[in-house]
Design a protein around this motif. Sequence first.
Motif, PDB file in Angstrom:
ATOM      1  N   LYS A 184      -1.971  12.075  -0.306  1.00  0.00           N
ATOM      2  CA  LYS A 184      -2.032  13.535  -0.462  1.00  0.00           C
ATOM      3  C   LYS A 184      -0.672  14.118  -0.850  1.00  0.00           C
ATOM      4  O   LYS A 184      -0.235  15.132  -0.325  1.00  0.00           O
ATOM      5  CB  LYS A 184      -2.534  14.198   0.823  1.00  0.00           C
ATOM      6  N   TRP A 185      -0.018  13.448  -1.773  1.00  0.00           N
ATOM      7  CA  TRP A 185       1.336  13.827  -2.170  1.00  0.00           C
ATOM      8  C   TRP A 185       1.293  14.576  -3.480  1.00  0.00           C
ATOM      9  O   TRP A 185       0.631  14.155  -4.423  1.00  0.00           O
ATOM     10  CB  TRP A 185       2.184  12.564  -2.299  1.00  0.00           C
ATOM     11  N   MET A 186       2.000  15.684  -3.546  1.00  0.00           N
ATOM     12  CA  MET A 186       2.089  16.459  -4.777  1.00  0.00           C
ATOM     13  C   MET A 186       3.554  16.523  -5.183  1.00  0.00           C
ATOM     14  O   MET A 186       4.259  17.487  -4.847  1.00  0.00           O
ATOM     15  CB  MET A 186       1.510  17.851  -4.575  1.00  0.00           C
ATOM     16  N   PRO A 187       4.040  15.485  -5.853  1.00  0.00           N
ATOM     17  CA  PRO A 187       5.457  15.464  -6.218  1.00  0.00           C
ATOM     18  C   PRO A 187       5.811  16.650  -7.099  1.00  0.00           C
ATOM     19  O   PRO A 187       5.012  17.088  -7.922  1.00  0.00           O
ATOM     20  CB  PRO A 187       5.620  14.148  -6.969  1.00  0.00           C
ATOM     21  N   GLY A 188       6.992  17.178  -6.862  1.00  0.00           N
ATOM     22  CA  GLY A 188       7.456  18.300  -7.655  1.00  0.00           C
ATOM     23  C   GLY A 188       7.085  19.646  -7.065  1.00  0.00           C
ATOM     24  O   GLY A 188       7.623  20.666  -7.460  1.00  0.00           O
ATOM     25  N   SER A 189       6.158  19.652  -6.106  1.00  0.00           N
ATOM     26  CA  SER A 189       5.795  20.933  -5.494  1.00  0.00           C
ATOM     27  C   SER A 189       6.747  21.220  -4.334  1.00  0.00           C
ATOM     28  O   SER A 189       7.412  20.320  -3.827  1.00  0.00           O
ATOM     29  CB  SER A 189       4.352  20.897  -4.977  1.00  0.00           C
ATOM     30  N   ARG A 190       6.796  22.454  -3.920  1.00  0.00           N
ATOM     31  CA  ARG A 190       7.657  22.814  -2.787  1.00  0.00           C
ATOM     32  C   ARG A 190       7.128  22.177  -1.510  1.00  0.00           C
ATOM     33  O   ARG A 190       7.844  22.024  -0.546  1.00  0.00           O
ATOM     34  CB  ARG A 190       7.716  24.329  -2.623  1.00  0.00           C
ATOM     35  N   PHE A 191       5.864  21.854  -1.500  1.00  0.00           N
ATOM     36  CA  PHE A 191       5.230  21.297  -0.303  1.00  0.00           C
ATOM     37  C   PHE A 191       4.887  19.835  -0.570  1.00  0.00           C
ATOM     38  O   PHE A 191       3.728  19.481  -0.680  1.00  0.00           O
ATOM     39  CB  PHE A 191       3.980  22.109   0.046  1.00  0.00           C
ATOM     40  N   HIS A 192       5.903  19.040  -0.690  1.00  0.00           N
ATOM     41  CA  HIS A 192       5.698  17.638  -1.058  1.00  0.00           C
ATOM     42  C   HIS A 192       5.466  16.758   0.171  1.00  0.00           C
ATOM     43  O   HIS A 192       6.016  15.691   0.303  1.00  0.00           O
ATOM     44  CB  HIS A 192       6.878  17.110  -1.889  1.00  0.00           C
ATOM     45  N   HIS A 193       4.640  17.251   1.090  1.00  0.00           N
ATOM     46  CA  HIS A 193       4.358  16.478   2.294  1.00  0.00           C
ATOM     47  C   HIS A 193       3.655  15.181   1.932  1.00  0.00           C
ATOM     48  O   HIS A 193       2.798  15.150   1.059  1.00  0.00           O
ATOM     49  CB  HIS A 193       3.467  17.267   3.254  1.00  0.00           C
ATOM     50  N   ILE A 194       4.023  14.155   2.632  1.00  0.00           N
ATOM     51  CA  ILE A 194       3.356  12.871   2.500  1.00  0.00           C
ATOM     52  C   ILE A 194       2.429  12.752   3.700  1.00  0.00           C
ATOM     53  O   ILE A 194       2.879  12.837   4.843  1.00  0.00           O
ATOM     54  CB  ILE A 194       4.392  11.712   2.494  1.00  0.00           C
ATOM     55  N   ILE A 195       1.137  12.620   3.445  1.00  0.00           N
ATOM     56  CA  ILE A 195       0.177  12.502   4.538  1.00  0.00           C
ATOM     57  C   ILE A 195      -0.582  11.186   4.344  1.00  0.00           C
ATOM     58  O   ILE A 195      -1.592  11.136   3.641  1.00  0.00           O
ATOM     59  CB  ILE A 195      -0.810  13.692   4.552  1.00  0.00           C
ATOM     60  N   PRO A 196      -0.060  10.124   4.933  1.00  0.00           N
ATOM     61  CA  PRO A 196      -0.698   8.820   4.757  1.00  0.00           C
ATOM     62  C   PRO A 196      -1.972   8.710   5.598  1.00  0.00           C
ATOM     63  O   PRO A 196      -2.177   9.494   6.525  1.00  0.00           O
ATOM     64  CB  PRO A 196       0.360   7.847   5.268  1.00  0.00           C
ATOM     65  N   PRO A 197      -2.799   7.732   5.263  1.00  0.00           N
ATOM     66  CA  PRO A 197      -4.000   7.508   6.077  1.00  0.00           C
ATOM     67  C   PRO A 197      -3.601   6.981   7.468  1.00  0.00           C
ATOM     68  O   PRO A 197      -2.568   6.343   7.625  1.00  0.00           O
ATOM     69  CB  PRO A 197      -4.782   6.457   5.292  1.00  0.00           C
ATOM     70  N   ASP A 198      -4.436   7.271   8.457  1.00  0.00           N
ATOM     71  CA  ASP A 198      -4.216   6.734   9.816  1.00  0.00           C
ATOM     72  C   ASP A 198      -4.526   5.259   9.829  1.00  0.00           C
ATOM     73  O   ASP A 198      -5.389   4.816   9.064  1.00  0.00           O
ATOM     74  CB  ASP A 198      -5.132   7.456  10.814  1.00  0.00           C
ATOM     75  N   PRO A 199      -3.891   4.505  10.697  1.00  0.00           N
ATOM     76  CA  PRO A 199      -2.775   4.879  11.568  1.00  0.00           C
ATOM     77  C   PRO A 199      -1.451   4.832  10.801  1.00  0.00           C
ATOM     78  O   PRO A 199      -1.303   4.061   9.860  1.00  0.00           O
ATOM     79  CB  PRO A 199      -2.804   3.806  12.651  1.00  0.00           C
ATOM     80  N   TYR A 200      -0.510   5.662  11.237  1.00  0.00           N
ATOM     81  CA  TYR A 200       0.824   5.624  10.633  1.00  0.00           C
ATOM     82  C   TYR A 200       1.864   6.079  11.648  1.00  0.00           C
ATOM     83  O   TYR A 200       1.531   6.706  12.649  1.00  0.00           O
ATOM     84  CB  TYR A 200       0.891   6.483   9.364  1.00  0.00           C
TER      85      TYR A 200
END
Length: 162
Positions: free
Chosen positions: A24-40
Motif C-alpha cells: 500500500k505504498w504510494m511513492p512520491g506522495s506526502r503520505f508514503h506510508h508503508i503498510i505491509p501485510p501481517d505479520p510484520y
Amino acid sequence: MVNWRALSQTKQDRIWSEVNQLIKWMPGSRFHHIIPPDPYRVFDISSGMSSKAGHNDVSEVLSDLETSILKAFQSCTGKHDVIYALDWQHDGYIFSPHQTVPKDEFGEWPVPVFPNGDYYFFFYQDFSWGLLGDPWKRTITVFGKELLKAIDKYPPILFQDR
C-alpha cells in the motif's frame, strides 16, 4: 550463473506495481506510508545513522546487519529460490542468497540492506515475505512469518534494544 542479475525495465515495472499494491505504498506522495501485510515488525535503525557512535561502531553494526540478514534470507530459501532487491528509482536485481554476494567499491551489496538515502526493499520470489528499508523514517520493516522467525534466530545488533 552470475549472482545479482539486473531486472529488465518491463520486469522491474511489473514487480514495482505488485509491490505498491502489496505494501500500500504510494511513492512520491506526502503520505508514503508503508503498510505491509501481517505479520510484520518495524525496527528503528536510527542508531545506525548516528554520528555519536564511533565510525568503527557504525561500520561493525552495518556489517553485522548484512551478515544477519543474509543468514535469515538463506534460512528462508531453498538453493534455487531467488529474492528481488529493489532500489527506488534505480536498477533492481534478482539474486540467490546462497551464492556469493558481490560488493561495490564502498563494500556494499548492489542494493544495500541499510537504507542510507534510498528506499531499499527485498522480497521473496512469491512476495510472501520481505524487508523494507525507509531512509526517511529510519526504519526497516520485516514482514512475513517465515522471515520474522529467521530474524529472531539471527537478530542483527541494530534490531536489538541497547
